[in-house]
Design an enzyme around this catalytic site. Structure first.
Site, PDB file in Angstrom:
ATOM      1  N   ASN A   9      47.768  41.516  49.008  1.00  9.81           N
ATOM      2  CA  ASN A   9      47.813  40.070  48.783  1.00  9.81           C
ATOM      3  C   ASN A   9      48.205  39.837  47.327  1.00  9.81           C
ATOM      4  O   ASN A   9      47.396  40.014  46.417  1.00  9.81           O
ATOM      5  CB  ASN A   9      46.438  39.457  49.091  1.00  9.81           C
ATOM      6  CG  ASN A   9      46.384  37.974  48.790  1.00  9.81           C
ATOM      7  OD1 ASN A   9      47.411  37.308  48.627  1.00  9.81           O
ATOM      8  ND2 ASN A   9      45.170  37.434  48.716  1.00  9.81           N
ATOM      9  N   LYS A  11      48.874  37.077  45.860  1.00 11.34           N
ATOM     10  CA  LYS A  11      48.343  35.806  45.357  1.00 11.34           C
ATOM     11  C   LYS A  11      49.442  35.048  44.592  1.00 11.34           C
ATOM     12  O   LYS A  11      50.609  35.104  44.963  1.00 11.34           O
ATOM     13  CB  LYS A  11      47.079  36.051  44.530  1.00 11.34           C
ATOM     14  CG  LYS A  11      46.013  36.826  45.327  1.00 11.34           C
ATOM     15  CD  LYS A  11      44.694  36.919  44.626  1.00 11.34           C
ATOM     16  CE  LYS A  11      43.698  37.706  45.475  1.00 11.34           C
ATOM     17  NZ  LYS A  11      42.354  37.749  44.860  1.00 11.34           N
ATOM     18  N   HIS A  96      41.008  33.052  53.317  1.00  7.56           N
ATOM     19  CA  HIS A  96      40.699  33.832  52.123  1.00  7.56           C
ATOM     20  C   HIS A  96      39.677  33.079  51.280  1.00  7.56           C
ATOM     21  O   HIS A  96      39.667  31.853  51.221  1.00  7.56           O
ATOM     22  CB  HIS A  96      41.977  34.097  51.318  1.00  7.56           C
ATOM     23  CG  HIS A  96      41.777  35.082  50.213  1.00  7.56           C
ATOM     24  ND1 HIS A  96      41.235  34.740  48.998  1.00  7.56           N
ATOM     25  CD2 HIS A  96      42.040  36.420  50.142  1.00  7.56           C
ATOM     26  CE1 HIS A  96      41.176  35.808  48.228  1.00  7.56           C
ATOM     27  NE2 HIS A  96      41.649  36.837  48.899  1.00  7.56           N
ATOM     28  N   GLU A  98      39.383  32.380  48.283  1.00  6.41           N
ATOM     29  CA  GLU A  98      39.901  31.411  47.315  1.00  6.41           C
ATOM     30  C   GLU A  98      40.302  30.110  48.003  1.00  6.41           C
ATOM     31  O   GLU A  98      40.208  29.035  47.409  1.00  6.41           O
ATOM     32  CB  GLU A  98      41.068  32.036  46.546  1.00  6.41           C
ATOM     33  CG  GLU A  98      40.604  33.146  45.625  1.00  6.41           C
ATOM     34  CD  GLU A  98      41.651  34.206  45.327  1.00  6.41           C
ATOM     35  OE1 GLU A  98      41.299  35.199  44.668  1.00  6.41           O
ATOM     36  OE2 GLU A  98      42.818  34.055  45.764  1.00  6.41           O
ATOM     37  N   GLU A 168      35.463  40.422  52.857  1.00  7.14           N
ATOM     38  CA  GLU A 168      35.644  40.408  51.409  1.00  7.14           C
ATOM     39  C   GLU A 168      34.426  39.761  50.764  1.00  7.14           C
ATOM     40  O   GLU A 168      34.352  38.533  50.677  1.00  7.14           O
ATOM     41  CB  GLU A 168      36.930  39.675  51.026  1.00  7.14           C
ATOM     42  CG  GLU A 168      37.208  38.387  51.809  1.00  7.14           C
ATOM     43  CD  GLU A 168      38.281  37.539  51.169  1.00  7.14           C
ATOM     44  OE1 GLU A 168      39.102  38.080  50.411  1.00  7.14           O
ATOM     45  OE2 GLU A 168      38.273  36.320  51.413  1.00  7.14           O
ATOM     46  N   GLY A 174      38.083  40.474  42.270  1.00  7.41           N
ATOM     47  CA  GLY A 174      38.575  40.233  40.921  1.00  7.41           C
ATOM     48  C   GLY A 174      37.526  40.376  39.840  1.00  7.41           C
ATOM     49  O   GLY A 174      37.750  40.006  38.691  1.00  7.41           O
ATOM     50  N   SER A 214      38.100  44.324  45.206  1.00 11.06           N
ATOM     51  CA  SER A 214      38.318  45.290  44.123  1.00 11.06           C
ATOM     52  C   SER A 214      38.587  46.698  44.651  1.00 11.06           C
ATOM     53  O   SER A 214      38.045  47.687  44.142  1.00 11.06           O
ATOM     54  CB  SER A 214      37.131  45.293  43.148  1.00 11.06           C
ATOM     55  OG  SER A 214      37.028  44.046  42.496  1.00 11.06           O
TER      56      SER A 214
END
Length: 251
Positions: A9, A11, A96, A98, A168, A174, A214
């Site tokens: 991904n 992003k 996702h 985010e 996730e 991150g 990560s």
């Protein structure tokens, strides 16, 4: 035997020239090597065409990072399943973290998006995961189970057979923090048990469940060899050919 997937991904990184260059690096690193998984890269919308052209005829699949649930209309800035498919995509992310926690997407919208992806002939990778507050309060399994059931519940076995799930843990995205192999494998087992209740053991056993959070070359082997982990959804480490290939071919 269920499918194994390693998906990158990208992003909001890399323009179309940089994306095509990275795709070329990945293909160069695959020469004379046979991956034991399906490889997917997910660039930004503006890079889909260029990256797709760079990957044409290769073993690497193209995916999109999101979609809108309507087929067409007055939805400024949005992209439909049909548009994504026409750009050469086979996969699309739905839910996702985010999108959930920065952009506020919830159950109803994610359910519509996932079904629009299926209707449009795409294979959704549906993302689930808990916040650090939920894990510390002992509600990680409850949160993830709810996210699975509220969006995937109601699908028939045929629709579910086209879906992959990515676990996730939000606190490990991150941040440099990674769930232990036991944490990840345990949650994947929870998800698979729930899929068995919703869709039967056969469908549950065939559904790929990826780990995202990560993932790097130095922890990929331990994670990907753990029970019930069928691949990885990779963020930052997918932005360089050598580190991404280090996850595809963990040592």
């Amino acid at each position: 035997m269920r499918k194994r997937i390693v998906a990158g991904n990208w992003k909001m990184n890399l323009d179309h020239r940089e994306g095509a260059r990275l795709a070329g690096e990945i293909l160069g690193g695959l020469k004379n090597r046979v991956p034991q998984c399906e490889i997917v890269v997910m660039p930004s919308f503006t890079s889909l065409h260029a990256v797709g052209e760079a990957l044409r005829g290769s073993c690497v699949s193209l995916g999109a990072q999101d979609l809108w649930h309507e087929e067409s209309g007055a939805f400024t800035g949005e992209v439909s399943a049909g548009m994504i498919s026409a750009a050469g995509c086979r996969y699309v992310l739905v839910g996702h973290s985010e999108r959930r926690h920065i952009l506020g997407e919830g159950r109803d919208l994610l359910s519509e998006k996932l079904r629009a992806a299926l209707k449009g002939g795409l294979s959704p990778i549906y993302c689930v995961g808990e916040l650090i507050e939920e894990r510390e309060a002992g509600r990680a399994e409850e949160t993830v189970s709810r996210q699975v059931e509220e969006v995937l519940g109601g699908l028939d076995a045929g629709g579910m057979s086209k879906v992959a799930i990515a676990y996730e843990p939000v606190w490990a995205i991150g941040t440099g923090r990674t769930a232990t192999t036991g944490d990840a494998s345990g949650m994947h087992g929870v998800i698979r048990d729930l899929l068995s209740k919703l869709f039967g053991r056969g469908t549950a056993g065939e559904t790929p469940i990826l780990y995202g959070g990560s993932v790097k070359p130095d922890n990929a082997r331990a994670l990907l060899s753990a029970g019930d982990i069928d691949g990885a959804l990779v963020g930052g480490a997918s932005l360089a050919g050598d580190s991404f290939l280090g996850i595809v071919f963990p040592t």
